[in-house]
Design a protein around this motif. Sequence first.
Motif, mmCIF file in Angstrom:
data_model
loop_
_atom_site.group_PDB
_atom_site.id
_atom_site.type_symbol
_atom_site.label_atom_id
_atom_site.label_comp_id
_atom_site.label_asym_id
_atom_site.label_seq_id
_atom_site.Cartn_x
_atom_site.Cartn_y
_atom_site.Cartn_z
ATOM 1 N N VAL A 93 0.835 -1.200 0.000
ATOM 2 C CA VAL A 93 0.000 0.000 0.000
ATOM 3 C C VAL A 93 0.871 1.253 0.000
ATOM 4 O O VAL A 93 0.611 2.219 -0.738
ATOM 5 C CB VAL A 93 -0.941 0.010 1.221
ATOM 6 N N GLN A 94 1.919 1.259 0.805
ATOM 7 C CA GLN A 94 2.806 2.427 0.844
ATOM 8 C C GLN A 94 3.494 2.649 -0.497
ATOM 9 O O GLN A 94 3.675 3.797 -0.934
ATOM 10 C CB GLN A 94 3.838 2.241 1.960
ATOM 11 N N GLU A 95 3.888 1.579 -1.149
ATOM 12 C CA GLU A 95 4.473 1.693 -2.487
ATOM 13 C C GLU A 95 3.476 2.340 -3.451
ATOM 14 O O GLU A 95 3.852 3.206 -4.257
ATOM 15 C CB GLU A 95 4.872 0.301 -2.987
ATOM 16 N N LEU A 96 2.216 1.951 -3.356
ATOM 17 C CA LEU A 96 1.182 2.550 -4.203
ATOM 18 C C LEU A 96 0.994 4.025 -3.876
ATOM 19 O O LEU A 96 0.836 4.858 -4.776
ATOM 20 C CB LEU A 96 -0.135 1.796 -4.033
ATOM 21 N N LEU A 97 1.010 4.374 -2.601
ATOM 22 C CA LEU A 97 0.859 5.775 -2.203
ATOM 23 C C LEU A 97 1.994 6.640 -2.748
ATOM 24 O O LEU A 97 1.773 7.788 -3.147
ATOM 25 C CB LEU A 97 0.825 5.885 -0.678
ATOM 26 N N ILE A 98 3.183 6.094 -2.768
ATOM 27 C CA ILE A 98 4.346 6.864 -3.182
ATOM 28 C C ILE A 98 4.476 6.944 -4.707
ATOM 29 O O ILE A 98 4.735 8.017 -5.261
ATOM 30 C CB ILE A 98 5.629 6.256 -2.569
ATOM 31 N N ARG A 99 4.237 5.834 -5.388
ATOM 32 C CA ARG A 99 4.482 5.780 -6.833
ATOM 33 C C ARG A 99 3.223 5.910 -7.692
ATOM 34 O O ARG A 99 3.316 6.254 -8.874
ATOM 35 C CB ARG A 99 5.181 4.468 -7.205
ATOM 36 N N HIS A 100 2.068 5.615 -7.109
ATOM 37 C CA HIS A 100 0.829 5.589 -7.905
ATOM 38 C C HIS A 100 -0.294 6.271 -7.118
ATOM 39 O O HIS A 100 -1.405 5.746 -7.037
ATOM 40 C CB HIS A 100 0.439 4.144 -8.233
ATOM 41 N N ARG A 101 -0.012 7.448 -6.573
ATOM 42 C CA ARG A 101 -0.962 8.122 -5.687
ATOM 43 C C ARG A 101 -2.320 8.341 -6.346
ATOM 44 O O ARG A 101 -3.362 8.252 -5.682
ATOM 45 C CB ARG A 101 -0.368 9.464 -5.241
ATOM 46 N N ASP A 102 -2.345 8.592 -7.646
ATOM 47 C CA ASP A 102 -3.608 8.898 -8.314
ATOM 48 C C ASP A 102 -4.550 7.702 -8.386
ATOM 49 O O ASP A 102 -5.746 7.873 -8.633
ATOM 50 C CB ASP A 102 -3.340 9.418 -9.730
ATOM 51 N N ARG A 103 -4.037 6.499 -8.139
ATOM 52 C CA ARG A 103 -4.883 5.305 -8.196
ATOM 53 C C ARG A 103 -5.455 4.917 -6.838
ATOM 54 O O ARG A 103 -6.209 3.954 -6.731
ATOM 55 C CB ARG A 103 -4.090 4.119 -8.781
ATOM 56 N N VAL A 104 -5.072 5.664 -5.789
ATOM 57 C CA VAL A 104 -5.487 5.337 -4.426
ATOM 58 C C VAL A 104 -6.510 6.361 -3.945
ATOM 59 O O VAL A 104 -6.191 7.525 -3.747
ATOM 60 C CB VAL A 104 -4.279 5.312 -3.465
ATOM 61 N N ARG A 105 -7.763 5.916 -3.768
ATOM 62 C CA ARG A 105 -8.816 6.789 -3.257
ATOM 63 C C ARG A 105 -8.609 7.042 -1.769
ATOM 64 O O ARG A 105 -8.773 8.160 -1.282
ATOM 65 C CB ARG A 105 -10.180 6.141 -3.509
ATOM 66 N N SER A 106 -8.289 6.007 -1.037
ATOM 67 C CA SER A 106 -7.883 6.111 0.355
ATOM 68 C C SER A 106 -7.084 4.861 0.677
ATOM 69 O O SER A 106 -7.093 3.890 -0.085
ATOM 70 C CB SER A 106 -9.079 6.255 1.300
#
Length: 258
Positions: A93-106
């Motif tokens: 999840v942290q990897e997604l927040l850092i590299r793919h923030r636009d794909r994470v709603r929350s």
Amino acid sequence: MHVHETGSDSGPPLVLIPGLGSDHRMYEPQYTALDRFRCLTVDLRGTGQSPTLEGIAVDDVIPRQAADIVATLDDRGIDSAHVIGVSYGGAVVQELLIRHRDRVRSAVICDSLCDTRPRSFSERLLMWGAKTQPLLYRVPRRWLAALIRRSYTRWPDAGTAMADAVTTARRDDLVTQRRAINSIRYEDALRSVDCPTLCLVGDHASQAVGMMRRVHNAIAGSKFRVITNSFDPSNLCQPAEFTAELRRWVEGDAIKDL
């Protein structure tokens, strides 16, 4: 990547990411209570029915697993989703927040950590134990299963599930993923993340609470909640409490913060 889909196709999308060595079955206690959501529970690359990690460098493992999740969203035409990860899944999840923030709603990060550089003697001991685990995974499977169940005497159902997951996992992939999470350094990058985030942790181990609070402190505006009488993974040790926290988040708190 294998994806197990449950719930309503028209509901808000949730991506559920399991812990180390576990596949989509780890979230079975949550499926019924989340039936109004579109739940995509993944077998991360290296686990379950997904391909092996063979040929992937340790430093590239978590980024590749996160990219697989983005590809899964692309394949289904989903712009963004609530992303939930327990333990190892929290690192993804942290990897997604850092590299793919636009794909994470929350985001919901539970029983995880953001950085393996110890700040205290107790954290040094915790990290030492984590770094010796790849050796532990090489012992006979029945011994490993017994050790795991003994660690979960207060939560026997969780112990059975964890023993089954670890002893049936592909050993080389399990060791590779353990080494991958042992080297994460997300703390500094998380300080620039702007995303509604809930940090959850079981209260059984003070060191684990401290490591999750470190995640919370790094993500500005994140919420921090402790699940009583729980241990990693809280979704198995205290499934009702974990699921209630998750539902409250995606149905209310996260929406308020968007």
